[in-house]
Design an enzyme around this catalytic site. Sequence first.
Site, short mmCIF file in Angstrom:
data_model
loop_
_atom_site.label_atom_id
_atom_site.label_comp_id
_atom_site.label_asym_id
_atom_site.label_seq_id
_atom_site.Cartn_x
_atom_site.Cartn_y
_atom_site.Cartn_z
N GLU A 12 0.89 -1.16 0.00
CA GLU A 12 0.00 0.00 0.00
C GLU A 12 0.92 1.20 0.00
O GLU A 12 1.63 1.43 0.95
CB GLU A 12 -0.84 0.00 1.29
CG GLU A 12 -1.57 1.28 1.56
CD GLU A 12 -2.90 1.32 0.82
OE1 GLU A 12 -3.84 0.72 1.33
OE2 GLU A 12 -2.97 1.93 -0.26
N THR A 14 2.40 5.18 -1.69
CA THR A 14 2.13 6.59 -1.85
C THR A 14 1.21 6.86 -3.02
O THR A 14 0.33 7.68 -2.94
CB THR A 14 3.44 7.36 -2.05
OG1 THR A 14 4.32 6.53 -2.83
CG2 THR A 14 4.10 7.64 -0.72
N TYR A 15 1.45 6.19 -4.15
CA TYR A 15 0.52 6.47 -5.22
C TYR A 15 -0.19 5.25 -5.78
O TYR A 15 -0.62 5.23 -6.92
CB TYR A 15 1.13 7.33 -6.33
CG TYR A 15 2.25 6.77 -7.14
CD1 TYR A 15 3.52 7.30 -7.04
CD2 TYR A 15 2.03 5.73 -8.03
CE1 TYR A 15 4.54 6.82 -7.80
CE2 TYR A 15 3.06 5.24 -8.81
CZ TYR A 15 4.32 5.79 -8.69
OH TYR A 15 5.33 5.30 -9.45
N GLY A 16 -0.35 4.22 -4.94
CA GLY A 16 -1.17 3.13 -5.42
C GLY A 16 -0.95 1.85 -4.67
O GLY A 16 -0.01 1.72 -3.90
N LYS A 17 -1.87 0.91 -4.88
CA LYS A 17 -1.74 -0.39 -4.24
C LYS A 17 -0.91 -1.32 -5.11
O LYS A 17 -0.87 -1.18 -6.32
CB LYS A 17 -3.12 -0.99 -4.03
CG LYS A 17 -3.92 -0.22 -3.00
CD LYS A 17 -5.28 -0.82 -2.78
CE LYS A 17 -5.94 -0.10 -1.61
NZ LYS A 17 -7.38 -0.31 -1.54
N VAL A 18 -0.28 -2.31 -4.45
CA VAL A 18 0.48 -3.32 -5.18
C VAL A 18 -0.16 -4.68 -4.93
O VAL A 18 -0.44 -5.04 -3.78
CB VAL A 18 1.97 -3.33 -4.74
CG1 VAL A 18 2.75 -4.38 -5.51
CG2 VAL A 18 2.60 -1.95 -4.94
N ASP A 126 15.10 7.19 -2.61
CA ASP A 126 14.23 6.67 -1.54
C ASP A 126 14.69 5.28 -1.10
O ASP A 126 13.90 4.35 -1.00
CB ASP A 126 12.78 6.64 -2.03
CG ASP A 126 11.78 6.61 -0.87
OD1 ASP A 126 12.19 6.84 0.29
OD2 ASP A 126 10.60 6.33 -1.12
#
Length: 324
Positions: A12, A14-18, A126
């Site tokens: 879950e 920053t810009y989407g679910k995996v 990151d």
Amino acid sequence: MAVYERKAQVGEGTYGKVYKALNTVSNQMVALKKIRMEAERDGFPITALREIKLLQSVRHENVVSLLEMMVEKSSVYMVFEYVDHDLVGILTHPTFSLEHKHVKDLFRQLLDGLAYLHKRGVLHRDIKGSNILISSSGQLKIADFGLARFYNKHKSTIDYTNRVITLWYRPPELLLGATAYGAAVDIWGAGCLMIELYGGRAVFQGQDEIQQLEAIYDVMGTPTKEMWPDFEKLPWYELVKPAEEKPSQFVKKFDRHLPPCGLDLAAQLLSLDPSKRPSAAVALQHDYFTKEDPAPVRPTGLADLVGEWHEFESKRRRREKNQR
Ligand code: ADP
Ligand code: MG
């Protein structure tokens, strides 16, 4: 055309679910990273485009492979090779633990991947445990290029926005407001992870920028003009001036956890002055890798782990435990 059968959510972000999914044509497991479109008023999110473009230009055994893109019901997905674990999942596993020879192998793979990226002019920006994937055969893959950028590796630095990198892995130059920085930001993150691989927990754990800088100074000591000549020129230098001078506690704190050459390498990677941090390629030549025992060994014991261990599941397990 490939058809994907969704199995479970594994991340879950920053810009989407995996999601973990099966390619029913090739029978290969994949990770589907959904690109969040709701918040985008101006069409396709630029951060996702950047990640895609970057990933299409890199190919290395220690960098996750983007297999293809997929569109389904107006959602866009990046399709990756599936990797069973990430470093947070492994380090927080209730019973499994890495031996020193395994730690050295994983850390070498991380530096191999970084050396490759930096040579290609890619800054990851990151580096942290949840973005480091580990396969059941012990292969490490750098993932999550959501913050990555191309940079000019011939100039040492380039101007960027300053707000990048998860707080705990953020180097002092960024905490002091630098907007011009280079590959040394990833090297700091790698240094943090090296200590974490041995000690099991993040080295510098601040709750905000000021505390983060204090946490770093508490261990590495406060910077002096001699060790970091440019330090006083950084934008927020006056604002976050340390109240008192502190000596380094680094050796005292970590000589129990790391072997002598390892400790020396970690101290170099965690130099407060970014220009003093060795490149990934240079770090790979350190005595820690070439001379000091034990020699690196692939952590093949991971193949016996039951289940898959990612930060997402680790967090859920922790939540469940706390509720009981
Ligand atoms: P973000 O942090 O921007 O949401 P990530 O790419 O880091 O996106 O993915 C979130 C999490 O999903 C990761 O921390 C990891 O646990 C899991 N994940 C990402 N890529 C894969 C993959 N290829 N295989 C297995 N799990 C993955
Ligand atoms: Mg991530």
